[in-house]
Scaffold this active site. Structure first.
Site, short mmCIF file in Angstrom:
data_model
loop_
_atom_site.label_atom_id
_atom_site.label_comp_id
_atom_site.label_asym_id
_atom_site.label_seq_id
_atom_site.Cartn_x
_atom_site.Cartn_y
_atom_site.Cartn_z
N HIS A 191 8.41 0.57 -12.68
CA HIS A 191 7.31 -0.18 -12.06
C HIS A 191 7.22 0.13 -10.57
O HIS A 191 8.15 -0.17 -9.83
CB HIS A 191 7.60 -1.67 -12.29
N ARG A 192 6.13 0.72 -10.16
CA ARG A 192 5.94 1.20 -8.77
C ARG A 192 7.06 2.18 -8.41
O ARG A 192 7.49 2.25 -7.26
CB ARG A 192 5.89 0.04 -7.78
N GLU B 174 5.01 3.78 -13.37
CA GLU B 174 3.78 3.00 -13.18
C GLU B 174 3.49 3.03 -11.69
O GLU B 174 4.42 2.98 -10.86
CB GLU B 174 4.02 1.56 -13.65
N ASP C 230 0.22 2.10 -8.49
CA ASP C 230 -1.04 1.40 -8.18
C ASP C 230 -1.88 2.26 -7.26
O ASP C 230 -1.36 2.90 -6.35
CB ASP C 230 -0.71 0.09 -7.45
N HIS D 168 0.12 -0.84 -3.70
CA HIS D 168 -0.20 -2.00 -4.52
C HIS D 168 -1.25 -2.91 -3.89
O HIS D 168 -2.22 -3.31 -4.54
CB HIS D 168 1.08 -2.81 -4.79
N GLU E 275 -2.44 2.48 -12.42
CA GLU E 275 -3.17 1.20 -12.43
C GLU E 275 -4.24 1.24 -11.35
O GLU E 275 -3.94 1.40 -10.17
CB GLU E 275 -2.23 0.01 -12.20
N LYS F 97 -6.44 -0.48 -8.91
CA LYS F 97 -6.42 -1.79 -8.24
C LYS F 97 -7.82 -2.08 -7.70
O LYS F 97 -8.04 -2.12 -6.48
CB LYS F 97 -5.39 -1.76 -7.11
N ASP G 19 11.29 -2.82 -12.81
CA ASP G 19 11.74 -2.37 -11.48
C ASP G 19 13.12 -1.72 -11.57
O ASP G 19 13.59 -1.12 -10.60
CB ASP G 19 11.88 -3.58 -10.52
O1 G3P Z 1 0.93 -2.52 -14.44
C1 G3P Z 1 1.76 -3.62 -14.65
C2 G3P Z 1 1.94 -4.42 -13.39
O2 G3P Z 1 2.22 -3.54 -12.35
C3 G3P Z 1 0.75 -5.25 -13.02
O3 G3P Z 1 0.98 -6.12 -11.94
O4 G3P Z 1 0.87 -6.80 -9.59
O5 G3P Z 1 2.78 -5.44 -10.34
O6 G3P Z 1 0.53 -4.42 -10.14
P1 G3P Z 1 1.30 -5.67 -10.45
CA CA Z 2 0.91 -2.29 -10.92
#
Ligand code: G3P
Ligand code: CA
Length: 244
Positions: free
Chosen positions: A9-10, A36, A38, A51, A111, A113, A231
């Site tokens: 995640h990120r 993943e 953003d 993000h 993702e 945004k 994470d």
């Molecule tokens: O893509 C899953 C998750 O990343 C969505 O929430 O706020 O972490 O971008 P956020």
């Molecule tokens: Ca995200």
């Protein structure tokens, strides 16, 4: 049953500043199957990996991404907020990540945004980059903005899209299918094994986020979800080795 994939995640965002090349590199080294990230658009319409709509939380600058040029953003430090060890870390363009990921086998969850700032043409700009780097087969495009996911499918019917959900829906697999999505990325407390089973039996992959607890990782992996977004990719890798 296929193994649950692990998406960082990120990037490996517990170990390095989120959404930076070092976070993606660490994810790869930890054994992640995917990353993943953003994306927002700069004033000069460059897709950049960050993000927040504003830069103050993760950089030494202030202001909105939409009001700054890529060149201006690149002068800023996106690492020191996390730790002085990462001082001087730059914001990546989406294209930097795609070039880097090309020779790997990573899946790339982009993702969009565009829930708060509308970012005209964001979908086509991203699709064009994915096509140029021949990554269509490894890219999943997700968004909380489902209108945007529909636009993506209009531009590129073969695109692999996933709906982001914070809450439960009735028969979410039917909803996902109705807008041409092939995945559901749900906040993990909003999904359970039955929803995972039924979605996946209906051809919709479930990839919950952001799964950082070992007990939840184990439960979701044993439920057979297609991927988890975490994470802590190294912890997830260990849980998968031990329990599945
Ligand atoms: O893509 C899953 C998750 O990343 C969505 O929430 O706020 O972490 O971008 P956020
Ligand atoms: Ca995200």
């Amino acid at each position: 049953m296929d193994k649950t994939l692990i998406f960082a995640h990120r990037g490996a965002s517990a170990a390095a500043p989120e959404n930076t090349m070092i976070a993606f590199q660490k994810a790869l080294e930890m054994g992640a199957d995917g990353i993943e990230l953003d994306v927002q658009l700069t004033r000069d319409r460059i897709p950049v990996v960050i993000h927040d709509e504003k830069i103050s939380r993760t950089s030494n600058g202030t202001g909105w991404v939409k009001d700054l040029t890529f060149r201006e953003l690149r002068t800023l430090d996106f690492g020191s907020w996390f730790s002085p060890d990462f001082r001087g870390t730059r914001i990546p363009a989406l294209e930097d990540v795609l070039v880097w990921a090309g020779p790997t086998r990573l899946q790339i969850n982009i993702e969009l945004k565009n829930g708060l700032v509308p970012y005209p043409d964001m979908e086509s700009l991203i699709l064009e980059l994915v096509e140029r780097h021949q990554l269509r087969d490894r890219v999943i495009l997700s968004s909380f903005n489902h209108d945007s996911l529909v636009r993506i499918k209009q531009f590129e019917p073969e695109a692999n899209t996933a709906v982001l959900l914070m809450e439960r829906l009735y028969q979410p697999w039917d909803y996902a299918r109705s807008i041409g999505a092939s995945g559901i990325h749900c906040y993990w407390p909003a999904c359970d094994s039955e929803m995972i089973r039924q979605s996946q039996n209906n051809g919709i992959a479930v990839r919950p986020f952001t799964v950082n607890r070992k007990d939840v990782m184990k439960k979701l992996m044993q439920a057979g979800c297609a991927a988890i977004i975490t994470d802590h990719p190294q912890t997830a890798f260990e849980v998968r080795e031990k329990h599945t």
